[in-house]
Design an enzyme around this catalytic site. Structure first.
Site, PDB file in Angstrom:
ATOM      1  N   ARG A  69       0.824  -1.210   0.000  1.00 42.13           N
ATOM      2  CA  ARG A  69       0.000   0.000   0.000  1.00 42.13           C
ATOM      3  C   ARG A  69       0.863   1.267   0.000  1.00 42.13           C
ATOM      4  NH1 ARG A  69      -1.989  -3.800  -0.917  1.00 42.13           N
ATOM      5  NH2 ARG A  69      -4.060  -4.600  -0.415  1.00 42.13           N
ATOM      6  N   ASP A  88      17.358   5.960  24.736  1.00 42.50           N
ATOM      7  CA  ASP A  88      16.510   6.509  25.789  1.00 42.50           C
ATOM      8  C   ASP A  88      17.136   6.194  27.139  1.00 42.50           C
ATOM      9  OD1 ASP A  88      13.434   7.606  26.122  1.00 42.50           O
ATOM     10  OD2 ASP A  88      14.107   6.436  27.840  1.00 42.50           O
ATOM     11  N   ARG A 103      -0.085   7.346  27.024  1.00 46.32           N
ATOM     12  CA  ARG A 103       0.259   7.949  25.729  1.00 46.32           C
ATOM     13  C   ARG A 103       1.445   7.306  25.015  1.00 46.32           C
ATOM     14  NH1 ARG A 103       2.267  10.231  29.927  1.00 46.32           N
ATOM     15  NH2 ARG A 103       4.242  11.329  29.984  1.00 46.32           N
ATOM     16  N   PHE A 127      14.800  21.018  25.865  1.00 41.57           N
ATOM     17  CA  PHE A 127      15.529  21.771  24.838  1.00 41.57           C
ATOM     18  C   PHE A 127      17.039  21.567  24.909  1.00 41.57           C
ATOM     19  CE2 PHE A 127      11.607  24.257  23.999  1.00 41.57           C
ATOM     20  CZ  PHE A 127      11.595  24.051  22.630  1.00 41.57           C
ATOM     21  N   CYS A 185      17.935  27.111  11.598  1.00 44.68           N
ATOM     22  CA  CYS A 185      18.037  25.987  12.523  1.00 44.68           C
ATOM     23  C   CYS A 185      17.247  26.299  13.796  1.00 44.68           C
ATOM     24  CB  CYS A 185      19.499  25.666  12.827  1.00 44.68           C
ATOM     25  SG  CYS A 185      20.286  26.777  14.009  1.00 44.68           S
ATOM     26  N   CYS A 212       4.839  19.059  30.993  1.00 44.68           N
ATOM     27  CA  CYS A 212       3.843  18.000  31.154  1.00 44.68           C
ATOM     28  C   CYS A 212       3.430  17.888  32.616  1.00 44.68           C
ATOM     29  CB  CYS A 212       4.418  16.664  30.717  1.00 44.68           C
ATOM     30  SG  CYS A 212       5.138  16.701  29.086  1.00 44.68           S
TER      31      CYS A 212
END
Lengths: 79, 342, 342, 79
Positions: free
Chosen positions: C12, C60, C71, C132, C171, C186
């Site tokens: 597909r 991670d 989530r 950041f 950038c 969060c």
């Protein structure tokens, strides 16, 4: 003048992304007929497209004014 | 320990002010129906289950194939190797994600004959289907019973989403005439996975707004975009169509039970599905004996596959048959008539 | 049988003209790095793996907790119960989805000291981080080495996405000044899953365009929207910032290796992370013996947890320590100094 | 007149979604200073927001014209 914007497969078939229509006082239904007659390759699509006039949904009876932006959008069925 | 509270399952969702503790409680008391467990359906189910919706019910008529893996996010290679029905494979995965809610997968085809039972007492219907026939059925049922119907559709890199709420918005039938082809399908134009995720995530967001009681936040537009070519429209939905059979005349034509069996060409699948008008209760072992005379057959706990000539027939216990390898409805009917009987 | 071809895994996606067979081949020869395997990272990895990108590498520093399940779409209750490192849990799931490509999960923290090794020979970097500090590191590395950096960020129901391409676009440093707080996190504003899916799916789409060689299709805007309140901006990125240290002066400040260890307060976690400036090779059994004198400890194959007073310390073999139950960096430093030693 | 549109947490803090600024010939940097002085509750945010002028990214040196639409958008760091 009515400015007709084409999208997706319809744009590809027509080979262009806008069509100008100089007819006055016509309805959305009449515009679809005019498009089908003027661009026979779009005739089939005109039976099933959705029409937005100035970013608002419009049915066949909607009367178009000079300067209206008409978007011709085929419905999406996959999922 | 304060840590335990902060680490609780829905803490980040409850911190989001428009949901909060009250909204989380409402989600837990909600019941949704997802129709179709393919590309859109798997994303929708994933969202509803992770968000803690108390009862997530879904129905799908299909089984997992390798070509699904590119975009149907609940399925893996094992599911495809075992040709698991999608409703079964999805239920297994979702129960590993959240064991605290009720998850209910139904293998079957949503029809006018069974929708009363399948959609019984749900708060809203989420659209994960791939055809307008089933969409008109959901739309008509939703407007008859006064519950929202959350539409989504995808093809290529394009997507569309709108939320139809009885008494507040026009309905799907105001926008699209039934019975007209839809042009592009997944079979001719393909589909990429990100557009699926985005459309289903818009659907999930509108569902969350409705379920937590924030109807005023629902987007009252038809969203339409192309992710690759970069156009996007947010079309306002204002007036219902004059004389709309569903939301104006309240005739709900899709809910009429038709006598003849239904025949559908499935999106992007080179497959024709034939559904009997009356539900059957087939003994697939019997069918295996019968069909192994004419081709190579394979029986799984859920279905029977038979390769006959250059086609494959897939039989389900409820009498449905998929004819794979053709999109020619006439040919499929002929093969059906020859090997199964009309 | 024609069926086999049509049912092939990527059929597909190949039917989608801008990708096609040629694009699919290019994807198979591509190598991407995903930094962070949390909310955005899991969606990004799912897309890259299902699309058939030949080599998907990710890093991670964290492990799976119950509050992630709302989530972070690759994880289930088992992963949380076992406190699996996210890179390990994700690798296991992704290999079940696609065994035909190379999937490589790294447990660790991306730093100026290891980025050369971690990002070695990748075609682009996908941003799945929550701070950041790491984003400037990716941005500076990408611009130094001439590869695209695909930014995404989410909080509450808001999301942002932009694609930074050396020599073609400004950038990240042209848009945001380093070292300034970011306001909402969060932890204060929560986050809903659909906005995560949408932003990561935009990132994945732009990555697919780049990997199949359709750079001209890449969106050259900063997309910013709020899914709940319904606003959306598509901000054009034209001129780099005069004197930008990364893309104009080519100084790449984030790539300088700093002597002192790094201390970071993690988004929404009541957690402070302390990373040694030089990588350690800790024997966690030794640490278990030491720390069980002062608190309740638990050793898993990947980490050591110690509950001390109202805090929890989590130690990793590379010398990293998470101090959980506080966001007070000074307090975390003090606890670290007392039980671990600076 | 410059029309300043506020979003997200900044909108909530200011308790409004638009601010009109009548100053002429100022730069984006000067507008941020003016906002921080006029609305002290926004002073902190003005150090870290991104500014779009007529849907195009603008840095502090950009000079604003009469009628410009300025969007004040806080960067998003979660993930």
């Amino acid at each position: 003048m009515i400015n007709v914007l084409l999208f997706a497969g319809i744009r590809e078939k027509a080979g262009r992304d806008t069509i100008r229509c100089e007819r006055k006082g016509i309805t959305v239904g009449e515009l679809k007929l005019w498009l089908a007659e003027t661009y026979p390759e779009l005739a089939d699509d005109m039976k099933r497209v959705m029409i937005a006039v100035n970013e608002e949904f419009a049915d066949d009876s909607t009367v178009l004014k000079d300067g209206d932006q008409v978007a011709v959008i085929p419905p999406v069925s996959g999922g | 320990m304060k840590q335990e509270l902060k680490q609780s399952r829905y803490s980040r969702q409850m911190l989001f002010t428009p949901i909060g503790e009250e909204g989380q409680k409402r989600l837990g008391q909600s019941r949704v129906l997802i129709v179709g467990m393919g590309a859109l359906g798997t994303v929708l189910a994933n969202h509803m289950v992770r968000a803690g919706v108390g009862h997530v019910r879904f129905i799908d008529r299909d089984f997992v194939e390798p070509s699904n893996l590119q975009r149907q996010m609940l399925f893996d290679e094992q599911d495809a190797a075992q040709s698991l029905p999608k409703a079964i494979a999805a239920e297994r995965k979702l129960k590993q994600i959240n064991s605290e809610i009720h998850i209910e997968g139904i293998v079957g085809d949503l029809t006018a004959a069974n929708i009363d039972q399948v959609a019984h007492e749900v708060d809203l219907i989420l659209d994960g289907t791939d055809n307008f026939q089933t969409r008109f059925l959901m739309n008509d049922y939703a407007f008859k019973h006064g519950i929202p119907y959350v539409y989504g559709g995808v093809v290529a890199a394009r997507g569309m989403q709108a939320t139809f709420i009885p008494g507040e918005t026009p309905c799907l039938r105001c926008l699209i005439d039934e019975g007209q082809g839809t042009g592009e399908t997944c079979d001719t134009s393909g589909v990429i996975a990100p557009v699926v995720d985005i459309i289903a995530s818009y659907q999930a967001t509108e569902a969350l707004k409705l379920l937590v009681g924030k109807k005023e936040a629902v987007r009252s537009t038809l969203l339409s975009f192309d992710l690759w070519h970069g156009f996007s429209h947010d079309i306002k939905l204002r007036q219902p169509k004059t004389g709309c059979l569903t939301c104006q005349k309240k005739e709900y034509p899709a809910l009429e039970i038709k006598e003849e069996g239904q025949i559908t060409s499935l999106c992007g699948r080179e497959t024709v599905q034939i559904t009997p008008s009356v539900k059957r209760d087939w003994d697939l072992k019997e069918w295996k004996k019968r069909l192994e005379k004419v081709g190579k057959v394979e029986l799984t706990p859920f279905l029977l596959r038979a390769d006959i000539d250059d086609l494959r027939l897939v039989l389900f216990t409820d009498g449905r048959v998929l004819v794979q390898g053709t999109e020619d409805v006439t040919r499929a009917k002929a093969v059906y008539a020859r090997y199964i009987g009309m």
